[in-house]
Design an enzyme around this catalytic site. Structure first.
Site, short mmCIF file in Angstrom:
data_model
loop_
_atom_site.label_atom_id
_atom_site.label_comp_id
_atom_site.label_asym_id
_atom_site.label_seq_id
_atom_site.Cartn_x
_atom_site.Cartn_y
_atom_site.Cartn_z
N GLY A 11 35.69 36.29 39.64
CA GLY A 11 36.10 35.50 40.82
C GLY A 11 34.93 35.30 41.76
O GLY A 11 34.24 36.25 42.10
N ARG A 72 34.86 33.02 33.14
CA ARG A 72 35.41 34.23 32.52
C ARG A 72 35.25 34.06 31.01
O ARG A 72 35.41 32.97 30.49
CB ARG A 72 36.86 34.41 32.97
CG ARG A 72 36.86 34.79 34.47
CD ARG A 72 38.18 35.04 35.10
NE ARG A 72 38.03 35.81 36.33
CZ ARG A 72 38.69 35.55 37.46
NH1 ARG A 72 39.52 34.55 37.51
NH2 ARG A 72 38.51 36.29 38.55
N SER A 73 34.80 35.09 30.31
CA SER A 73 34.49 34.95 28.89
C SER A 73 35.09 36.10 28.09
O SER A 73 34.69 37.26 28.24
CB SER A 73 32.97 34.95 28.68
OG SER A 73 32.67 35.20 27.32
N ASP A 103 34.57 44.41 39.03
CA ASP A 103 34.53 45.52 38.07
C ASP A 103 34.46 45.05 36.62
O ASP A 103 33.76 45.65 35.80
CB ASP A 103 35.71 46.47 38.31
CG ASP A 103 37.08 45.81 38.09
OD1 ASP A 103 37.16 44.58 38.19
OD2 ASP A 103 38.03 46.54 37.79
N THR A 125 33.38 40.44 45.25
CA THR A 125 34.80 40.15 45.05
C THR A 125 35.50 40.25 46.41
O THR A 125 35.35 41.25 47.11
CB THR A 125 35.46 41.14 44.05
OG1 THR A 125 36.89 40.98 44.14
CG2 THR A 125 35.10 42.59 44.32
N ASP A 127 38.44 40.80 47.11
CA ASP A 127 39.49 41.83 47.19
C ASP A 127 38.99 43.14 47.78
O ASP A 127 39.79 43.96 48.21
CB ASP A 127 40.06 42.13 45.80
CG ASP A 127 40.92 40.99 45.29
OD1 ASP A 127 41.58 41.16 44.25
OD2 ASP A 127 40.94 39.93 45.94
N ASP A 129 37.94 45.65 46.15
CA ASP A 129 38.66 46.69 45.38
C ASP A 129 37.72 47.62 44.62
O ASP A 129 38.18 48.43 43.80
CB ASP A 129 39.64 46.03 44.39
CG ASP A 129 38.94 45.06 43.44
OD1 ASP A 129 39.58 44.61 42.48
OD2 ASP A 129 37.75 44.75 43.67
N ARG A 171 45.02 41.49 44.25
CA ARG A 171 45.92 41.82 43.12
C ARG A 171 46.36 43.27 43.16
O ARG A 171 47.53 43.59 43.02
CB ARG A 171 45.19 41.56 41.80
CG ARG A 171 45.55 40.22 41.18
CD ARG A 171 44.77 39.99 39.93
NE ARG A 171 43.34 40.00 40.17
CZ ARG A 171 42.46 39.42 39.35
NH1 ARG A 171 42.87 38.83 38.26
NH2 ARG A 171 41.18 39.42 39.60
P1 ADP Z 1 35.61 40.48 37.95
O1 ADP Z 1 34.18 40.73 37.58
O2 ADP Z 1 35.76 39.71 39.24
O3 ADP Z 1 36.44 41.73 37.87
P2 ADP Z 1 36.79 39.69 35.42
O4 ADP Z 1 37.57 40.95 35.30
O5 ADP Z 1 37.43 38.40 35.10
O6 ADP Z 1 36.20 39.46 36.88
O7 ADP Z 1 35.49 39.87 34.49
C1 ADP Z 1 34.54 38.81 34.47
C2 ADP Z 1 33.90 38.74 33.09
O8 ADP Z 1 33.28 39.99 32.79
C3 ADP Z 1 34.92 38.56 31.98
O9 ADP Z 1 35.28 37.20 31.81
C4 ADP Z 1 34.13 39.07 30.78
O10 ADP Z 1 33.21 38.07 30.34
C5 ADP Z 1 33.34 40.23 31.39
N1 ADP Z 1 34.05 41.48 31.14
C6 ADP Z 1 35.16 41.91 31.73
N2 ADP Z 1 35.53 43.12 31.22
C7 ADP Z 1 34.60 43.43 30.26
C8 ADP Z 1 34.41 44.54 29.35
N3 ADP Z 1 35.24 45.58 29.34
N4 ADP Z 1 33.35 44.51 28.51
C9 ADP Z 1 32.49 43.46 28.53
N5 ADP Z 1 32.61 42.39 29.35
C10 ADP Z 1 33.65 42.38 30.20
O1 F6P Z 2 38.62 37.56 42.99
C1 F6P Z 2 39.83 38.20 43.11
C2 F6P Z 2 40.93 37.18 43.14
O2 F6P Z 2 40.70 36.24 44.15
C3 F6P Z 2 42.28 37.83 43.34
O3 F6P Z 2 42.51 38.22 44.67
C4 F6P Z 2 43.19 36.74 42.88
O4 F6P Z 2 44.48 37.19 42.52
C5 F6P Z 2 42.42 36.24 41.65
O5 F6P Z 2 41.04 36.46 41.92
C6 F6P Z 2 42.64 34.78 41.34
O6 F6P Z 2 41.96 34.54 40.13
P1 F6P Z 2 41.64 33.03 39.67
O7 F6P Z 2 40.56 32.53 40.58
O8 F6P Z 2 41.18 33.18 38.25
O9 F6P Z 2 42.91 32.25 39.83
#
Ligand code: ADP
Ligand code: F6P
Length: 316
Positions: A11, A72-73, A103, A125, A127, A129, A171
């Site tokens: 995000g 996101r991948s 995270d 982020t 959030d 969090d 979230r």
């Molecule tokens: P955020 O970094 O805001 O928590 P996401 O959870 O969507 O956002 O993670 C962003 C990207 O990081 C994912 O689309 C993926 O490419 C990578 N990622 C997430 N979790 C893992 C993991 N356990 N191992 C490797 N890459 C990951």
């Molecule tokens: O980055 C965190 C966040 O904004 C959350 O607070 C929210 O629920 C989520 O991302 C929304 O995700 P997306 O932008 O993929 O709809």
């Protein structure tokens, strides 16, 4: 080390551009070549690099979002995807990477570090969090965005003697609701960390009316419930005029606050200094107004402690 890259992932958050700018300017200060990776880990696996110098990052410190864009991948969560990224980094003679995200992005950063890439994470982020750091990029700006909405909503709620239920992002973490609700003078703040009954919410309205309050503001984190559900629950108990607002992705945009610009700049500079000193597998953070860094796994293992004291004050 003489060539590094920077990417944004997950995000997006206001302040990410300030961090990218600082990575480039600090990198150039240490005579690193710096390249940007477009579209997060997706772009890394497909080699979407753009050269970055002072000119490319001029005039972005005040811009929200991320000019490198994010993605996101699912592919990068696989060993094959991570191996692909490693090959692309090696082919482009890139020895270090700065990952700006949450995270999930840090888990990806750890995977790269385990493959031998010098990797540093910057928390981004809204959030807020991530337990290891007091603040992540974007949180302060998002709170100000919510506060701006609260100021406008209070006017009209007072004119019509209504209850306003404002749904904000978060979230699994109630920090956006807590910090903006306190600053906005909310009568009730609903966070996933603290159960609160419909009866309690109705009591707040009734007691407030008894001493003359005519309008009420309740801020609910999406991780607790939705504004519509809270409205339905309240209206089951009593005849109240209730309106709901869902701020949604408004909270993710906007020009970063001064705090987030400074934080992004400090995080970016610290990350590059770590790479210069051949550190890896670290994530940077802020605690008691000091910038620090911690091992990725150790940082991610920490559990977020809800600020109960702030919550208690806000609900007084
Ligand atoms: P955020 O970094 O805001 O928590 P996401 O959870 O969507 O956002 O993670 C962003 C990207 O990081 C994912 O689309 C993926 O490419 C990578 N990622 C997430 N979790 C893992 C993991 N356990 N191992 C490797 N890459 C990951
Ligand atoms: O980055 C965190 C966040 O904004 C959350 O607070 C929210 O629920 C989520 O991302 C929304 O995700 P997306 O932008 O993929 O709809």
């Amino acid at each position: 080390m003489n060539k590094i890259c920077v990417l944004t992932s997950g995000g997006d958050a206001p302040g990410m551009n300030a961090a990218i700018r600082a990575v480039v300017r600090s990198g150039n200060y240490y005579n690193f070549e710096v390249v940007g990776v477009e579209r997060g880990y997706e772009g890394l696996m497909s080699g979407q690099f753009i050269p970055l110098g002072p000119l490319e990052v001029g005039n972005i410190i005040h811009q929200g979002g991320t000019f490198l864009r994010s993605a996101r991948s699912e592919a990068f969560k696989t060993k094959a995807g991570q191996q692909r990224a490693l090959e692309v980094l090696r082919k482009n003679s890139i020895q270090g990477i700065v990952v700006i995200g949450g995270d999930g992005s840090f888990k990806g950063a750890k995977a790269l570090s385990d493959l031998g890439v010098s990797t540093i994470g910057i928390p981004g982020t809204i959030d807020n969090d991530l337990a290891y750091t007091e603040f992540s990029l974007g949180f302060d700006t998002a709170c100000n965005t919510i506060l701006d909405a609260i100021n406008k909503l209070r006017d009209t709620m007072e004119s019509h003697e209504r209850v306003l239920i404002l749904q904000v992002m978060g979230r699994n973490c109630g920090d956006l609701a807590l910090y903006s609700g306190l600053a906005g003078g909310a009568q009730a703040i609903l966070c996933p960390e603290v159960p609160i009954s419909t009866k309690k919410l109705v009591d707040i309205i009734i007691k407030g009316r008894d001493f003359g309050r005519r309008s009420f503001l309740m801020v609910v984190a999406e991780g607790f419930s939705t504004a519509e559900q809270i409205k339905a629950q309240i209206k089951e108990v009593g005849e109240f005029s209730v309106r709901t607002v869902v701020l949604g992705h408004t909270q993710r945009g906007g020009s970063p606050s001064g705090f987030d610009r400074r934080l992004g700049t400090q995080f970016g500079a610290h990350a590059v200094r770590l790479l210069k000193n051949n550190k890896t597998n670290r994530i940077v953070g802020i605690k008691e107004n000091k910038i620090f860094d911690i091992d990725i796994k150790e940082g991610l293992s920490q559990k977020k402690i809800f600020n109960s004291e702030l919550y208690e004050i806000a609900m007084m």
